[in-house]
Enzyme design. Structure first.
Site, short mmCIF file in Angstrom:
data_model
loop_
_atom_site.label_atom_id
_atom_site.label_comp_id
_atom_site.label_asym_id
_atom_site.label_seq_id
_atom_site.Cartn_x
_atom_site.Cartn_y
_atom_site.Cartn_z
N SER A 33 0.84 -1.20 0.00
CA SER A 33 0.00 0.00 0.00
C SER A 33 0.88 1.26 0.00
O SER A 33 2.04 1.22 0.41
CB SER A 33 -0.86 0.04 1.25
OG SER A 33 -1.32 -1.25 1.58
N1 SAH Z 1 -0.54 -3.93 3.90
C1 SAH Z 1 0.24 -4.66 2.93
C2 SAH Z 1 -0.43 -4.70 1.59
C3 SAH Z 1 -1.27 -5.92 1.45
S1 SAH Z 1 -1.97 -6.21 -0.14
C4 SAH Z 1 1.62 -4.07 2.88
O1 SAH Z 1 1.92 -3.16 3.66
O2 SAH Z 1 2.43 -4.53 2.08
C5 SAH Z 1 -3.23 -7.37 0.32
C6 SAH Z 1 -2.72 -8.70 0.82
O3 SAH Z 1 -3.87 -9.45 1.19
C7 SAH Z 1 -1.97 -9.54 -0.19
O4 SAH Z 1 -0.68 -9.82 0.28
C8 SAH Z 1 -2.80 -10.82 -0.31
O5 SAH Z 1 -2.02 -12.01 -0.45
C9 SAH Z 1 -3.54 -10.82 1.01
N2 SAH Z 1 -4.76 -11.64 1.03
C10 SAH Z 1 -5.72 -11.77 0.08
N3 SAH Z 1 -6.67 -12.63 0.48
C11 SAH Z 1 -6.31 -13.07 1.73
C12 SAH Z 1 -6.88 -13.96 2.69
N4 SAH Z 1 -8.02 -14.63 2.48
N5 SAH Z 1 -6.23 -14.13 3.86
C13 SAH Z 1 -5.08 -13.49 4.14
N6 SAH Z 1 -4.49 -12.64 3.27
C14 SAH Z 1 -5.10 -12.43 2.08
#
Ligand code: SAH
Length: 230
Positions: free
Chosen positions: A77
């Site tokens: 993000s």
């Molecule tokens: N806050 C993070 C950005 C995350 S992007 C940062 O600072 O880098 C969203 C994330 O959600 C991705 O890594 C994806 O793999 C995860 N995601 C998607 N579906 C998910 C689920 N059911 N359980 C856990 N994580 C999930």
């Protein structure tokens, strides 16, 4: 960064470079101008080397306020989204916090400077492993990353004072409501895939969840289940 060799080893090295400290200070200034006023949040952003959370090819953009690609086809993000979210979470040092969607681990590392205990889950084992290594390199021992299906929450470590979700959901699953303490705050992007979504702050009261829209966002949807590969 010009002249630095690419690769994981470089990613893991600590980041006390003077130009990097300057870049981080400039980022903090820009976040203040955008309306992030919480000092603890700004100080946390200033202390976390975002470069460490990025693949080498994106190091030069580490302190720009942009979303960037990371491993497993996911994204980190933007610092302003991380800062606004952290501010709206109204975190206190004694809070237990659950993050759903670890990604790079950057947001978890920022949150780990604000509170006693952060648990973070991602459906990709690779992302959880990388995040763990980054937390260790930064000596952040109050944040734990694990592979899991975020839709289930993390019952064995709950209940939580705060829950923050980094991928969008059509509606809030019951598991999360049950794992949130009374008076607790949950922030999540809510909406459908490929459509404008809203970052919503929910507060759990005695009988209902109140909801307040914080800002429009556009992010990937939370995917069901843990990833079988990677
Ligand atoms: N806050 C993070 C950005 C995350 S992007 C940062 O600072 O880098 C969203 C994330 O959600 C991705 O890594 C994806 O793999 C995860 N995601 C998607 N579906 C998910 C689920 N059911 N359980 C856990 N994580 C999930």
């Amino acid at each position: 960064m010009a002249g630095t060799p690419p690769g994981e080893e470089q990613t893991m090295r600590s980041s006390a470079l003077p130009d990097e400290a300057e870049a981080r200070a400039a980022l903090v200034l820009s976040l203040r101008r955008q309306g992030v006023g919480a000092r603890d949040v700004l100080s946390a952003i200033e202390r976390v080397p975002r470069r460490l959370f990025l693949p080498a090819r994106h190091h030069s953009l580490a302190y720009e306020d942009v979303t960037l690609p990371i491993e497993c086809g996911q994204t980190v993000s933007s610092p302003s989204l991380v800062a606004f979210t952290a501010q709206a979470l109204d975190v206190s040092p004694e809070h237990a916090l659950l993050e759903i969607g670890t990604g790079s681990g950057y947001q978890s590392a920022v949150l780990a400077h604000l509170t006693e205990r952060v648990e973070t889950v991602d459906r990709f084992a690779t992302l959880a492993d990388l995040a763990r290594r980054r937390f260790a390199a930064l000596k952040l021992d109050n944040v734990t990353a694990r592979q899991g299906d975020g839709f289930e929450g993390l019952k064995q470590k709950g209940p939580f004072d705060r829950i923050v979700v980094t991928a969008a959901i059509p509606s809030v699953p019951d598991n999360w409501v049950q794992q949130l303490k009374p008076g607790g705050i949950l922030i999540a992007p809510v909406g459908q895939s490929m459509q404008p979504q809203s970052l919503i702050r929910f507060v759990k009261t005695e009988s209902v969840m109140t909801a307040e829209t914080l800002m429009p966002v556009r992010t990937v949807m939370l995917q069901p289940g843990v990833a079988q590969r990677l």
